[in-house]
Write a protein that holds these residues in place. Sequence first.
Motif, mmCIF file in Angstrom:
data_model
loop_
_atom_site.group_PDB
_atom_site.id
_atom_site.type_symbol
_atom_site.label_atom_id
_atom_site.label_comp_id
_atom_site.label_asym_id
_atom_site.label_seq_id
_atom_site.Cartn_x
_atom_site.Cartn_y
_atom_site.Cartn_z
ATOM 1 N N PRO A 148 0.791 -1.229 0.000
ATOM 2 C CA PRO A 148 0.000 0.000 0.000
ATOM 3 C C PRO A 148 0.829 1.287 0.000
ATOM 4 O O PRO A 148 0.546 2.188 -0.775
ATOM 5 C CB PRO A 148 -0.861 -0.105 1.249
ATOM 6 C CG PRO A 148 -0.286 -1.193 2.056
ATOM 7 C CD PRO A 148 0.526 -2.050 1.161
ATOM 8 N N PHE A 149 1.844 1.388 0.827
ATOM 9 C CA PHE A 149 2.614 2.634 0.869
ATOM 10 C C PHE A 149 3.336 2.874 -0.446
ATOM 11 O O PHE A 149 3.210 3.943 -1.045
ATOM 12 C CB PHE A 149 3.620 2.608 2.026
ATOM 13 C CG PHE A 149 2.979 2.703 3.369
ATOM 14 C CD1 PHE A 149 2.451 3.905 3.804
ATOM 15 C CD2 PHE A 149 2.886 1.594 4.178
ATOM 16 C CE1 PHE A 149 1.837 4.000 5.037
ATOM 17 C CE2 PHE A 149 2.279 1.682 5.412
ATOM 18 C CZ PHE A 149 1.750 2.883 5.841
ATOM 19 N N LEU A 150 4.066 1.885 -0.906
ATOM 20 C CA LEU A 150 4.800 2.025 -2.152
ATOM 21 C C LEU A 150 3.842 2.177 -3.333
ATOM 22 O O LEU A 150 4.050 3.022 -4.213
ATOM 23 C CB LEU A 150 5.715 0.808 -2.360
ATOM 24 C CG LEU A 150 6.596 0.848 -3.595
ATOM 25 C CD1 LEU A 150 7.573 2.011 -3.504
ATOM 26 C CD2 LEU A 150 7.332 -0.466 -3.752
ATOM 27 N N GLY A 151 2.779 1.399 -3.358
ATOM 28 C CA GLY A 151 1.818 1.462 -4.451
ATOM 29 C C GLY A 151 1.160 2.819 -4.588
ATOM 30 O O GLY A 151 1.024 3.356 -5.686
ATOM 31 N N ILE A 152 0.769 3.407 -3.471
ATOM 32 C CA ILE A 152 0.113 4.714 -3.519
ATOM 33 C C ILE A 152 1.097 5.795 -3.932
ATOM 34 O O ILE A 152 0.770 6.661 -4.752
ATOM 35 C CB ILE A 152 -0.556 5.025 -2.168
ATOM 36 C CG1 ILE A 152 -1.817 4.171 -2.053
ATOM 37 C CG2 ILE A 152 -0.895 6.496 -2.044
ATOM 38 C CD1 ILE A 152 -2.557 4.317 -0.776
ATOM 39 N N PHE A 153 2.295 5.757 -3.403
ATOM 40 C CA PHE A 153 3.277 6.781 -3.780
ATOM 41 C C PHE A 153 3.663 6.666 -5.256
ATOM 42 O O PHE A 153 3.779 7.681 -5.948
ATOM 43 C CB PHE A 153 4.510 6.697 -2.891
ATOM 44 C CG PHE A 153 4.232 7.107 -1.465
ATOM 45 C CD1 PHE A 153 3.439 8.202 -1.183
ATOM 46 C CD2 PHE A 153 4.751 6.384 -0.414
ATOM 47 C CE1 PHE A 153 3.171 8.574 0.120
ATOM 48 C CE2 PHE A 153 4.500 6.749 0.896
ATOM 49 C CZ PHE A 153 3.697 7.845 1.160
ATOM 50 N N VAL A 154 3.826 5.447 -5.747
ATOM 51 C CA VAL A 154 4.148 5.263 -7.169
ATOM 52 C C VAL A 154 2.977 5.710 -8.032
ATOM 53 O O VAL A 154 3.172 6.355 -9.069
ATOM 54 C CB VAL A 154 4.537 3.793 -7.458
ATOM 55 C CG1 VAL A 154 4.640 3.528 -8.944
ATOM 56 C CG2 VAL A 154 5.853 3.461 -6.767
ATOM 57 N N TYR A 155 1.746 5.402 -7.619
ATOM 58 C CA TYR A 155 0.574 5.830 -8.389
ATOM 59 C C TYR A 155 0.498 7.354 -8.440
ATOM 60 O O TYR A 155 0.212 7.927 -9.492
ATOM 61 C CB TYR A 155 -0.706 5.258 -7.776
ATOM 62 C CG TYR A 155 -1.932 5.523 -8.616
ATOM 63 C CD1 TYR A 155 -2.249 4.681 -9.654
ATOM 64 C CD2 TYR A 155 -2.754 6.618 -8.386
ATOM 65 C CE1 TYR A 155 -3.361 4.915 -10.456
ATOM 66 C CE2 TYR A 155 -3.857 6.865 -9.167
ATOM 67 C CZ TYR A 155 -4.156 6.009 -10.198
ATOM 68 O OH TYR A 155 -5.253 6.249 -10.992
ATOM 69 N N LEU A 156 0.743 8.004 -7.324
ATOM 70 C CA LEU A 156 0.704 9.471 -7.299
ATOM 71 C C LEU A 156 1.784 10.071 -8.186
ATOM 72 O O LEU A 156 1.552 11.089 -8.846
ATOM 73 C CB LEU A 156 0.837 9.988 -5.869
ATOM 74 C CG LEU A 156 -0.378 9.775 -4.974
ATOM 75 C CD1 LEU A 156 -0.064 10.221 -3.560
ATOM 76 C CD2 LEU A 156 -1.579 10.519 -5.521
ATOM 77 N N ILE A 157 2.947 9.455 -8.212
ATOM 78 C CA ILE A 157 4.021 9.966 -9.061
ATOM 79 C C ILE A 157 3.697 9.718 -10.536
ATOM 80 O O ILE A 157 3.851 10.603 -11.378
ATOM 81 C CB ILE A 157 5.372 9.319 -8.676
ATOM 82 C CG1 ILE A 157 5.812 9.819 -7.293
ATOM 83 C CG2 ILE A 157 6.440 9.629 -9.708
ATOM 84 C CD1 ILE A 157 6.965 9.054 -6.696
ATOM 85 N N ALA A 158 3.237 8.521 -10.855
ATOM 86 C CA ALA A 158 3.020 8.157 -12.253
ATOM 87 C C ALA A 158 1.745 8.768 -12.830
ATOM 88 O O ALA A 158 1.735 9.177 -13.991
ATOM 89 C CB ALA A 158 2.967 6.633 -12.375
ATOM 90 N N ARG A 159 0.677 8.808 -12.065
ATOM 91 C CA ARG A 159 -0.612 9.222 -12.616
ATOM 92 C C ARG A 159 -1.268 10.338 -11.832
ATOM 93 O O ARG A 159 -2.462 10.612 -11.997
ATOM 94 C CB ARG A 159 -1.541 8.016 -12.669
ATOM 95 C CG ARG A 159 -0.984 6.898 -13.538
ATOM 96 C CD ARG A 159 -1.878 5.698 -13.569
ATOM 97 N NE ARG A 159 -3.258 5.988 -13.806
ATOM 98 C CZ ARG A 159 -3.831 6.032 -15.012
ATOM 99 N NH1 ARG A 159 -3.103 5.819 -16.073
ATOM 100 N NH2 ARG A 159 -5.111 6.277 -15.126
ATOM 101 N N GLY A 160 -0.531 11.021 -10.985
ATOM 102 C CA GLY A 160 -1.096 12.062 -10.130
ATOM 103 C C GLY A 160 -1.667 13.243 -10.896
ATOM 104 O O GLY A 160 -2.724 13.763 -10.552
ATOM 105 N N ARG A 161 -0.976 13.704 -11.935
ATOM 106 C CA ARG A 161 -1.466 14.839 -12.707
ATOM 107 C C ARG A 161 -2.779 14.484 -13.406
ATOM 108 O O ARG A 161 -3.693 15.292 -13.483
ATOM 109 C CB ARG A 161 -0.437 15.267 -13.736
ATOM 110 C CG ARG A 161 -0.876 16.454 -14.575
ATOM 111 C CD ARG A 161 0.184 16.852 -15.565
ATOM 112 N NE ARG A 161 1.451 17.143 -14.907
ATOM 113 C CZ ARG A 161 1.892 18.373 -14.675
ATOM 114 N NH1 ARG A 161 1.190 19.399 -15.063
ATOM 115 N NH2 ARG A 161 3.049 18.556 -14.082
ATOM 116 N N GLY A 162 -2.871 13.283 -13.902
ATOM 117 C CA GLY A 162 -4.088 12.844 -14.573
ATOM 118 C C GLY A 162 -5.275 12.737 -13.634
ATOM 119 O O GLY A 162 -6.422 12.859 -14.059
#
Length: 138
Positions: free
Chosen positions: A62-76
């Motif tokens: 969860p921690f790594l997944g959410i941070f990676v998601y925010l980095i990769a798709r946060g602007r979208g």
Amino acid sequence: MNGSLNLAADYPLLNVFWTTMWFFLWILWFMLLFRIIGDIFRDDELSGWGKSGWCVFVVILPFLGIFVYLIARGRGMGEREMKRIQKNQEDMNSYIRETAGTTGTGKADELAKLADLKSHGHITAEEFETAKAKVLAA
């Protein structure tokens, strides 16, 4: 009275602060988790495999997944949210226009047309009164 517990004295103010802070961070974490999972499922451009991959990544790590998601798709995330809000606003405006157009102005328009037909002599006074009664009864 050596056996009685005095809980207020055993829990200092700083510990209350830390407990409260961790509690609110925990709630914040769950809000972020639910928002990201909601964004994953609402994204129409993401394939089914992509959605399932992101869900597994967010649930298993969860921690790594959410941070990676925010980095990769946060602007979208923000852009998709704005599109969804604009679409909801457009739908609401069209619904209001449709509803307002069929209730008050519909009868008024029909009565104006009937009066115009009567004034031009296309219908008689009796036909006008009959049609007016039908419009007002509807």
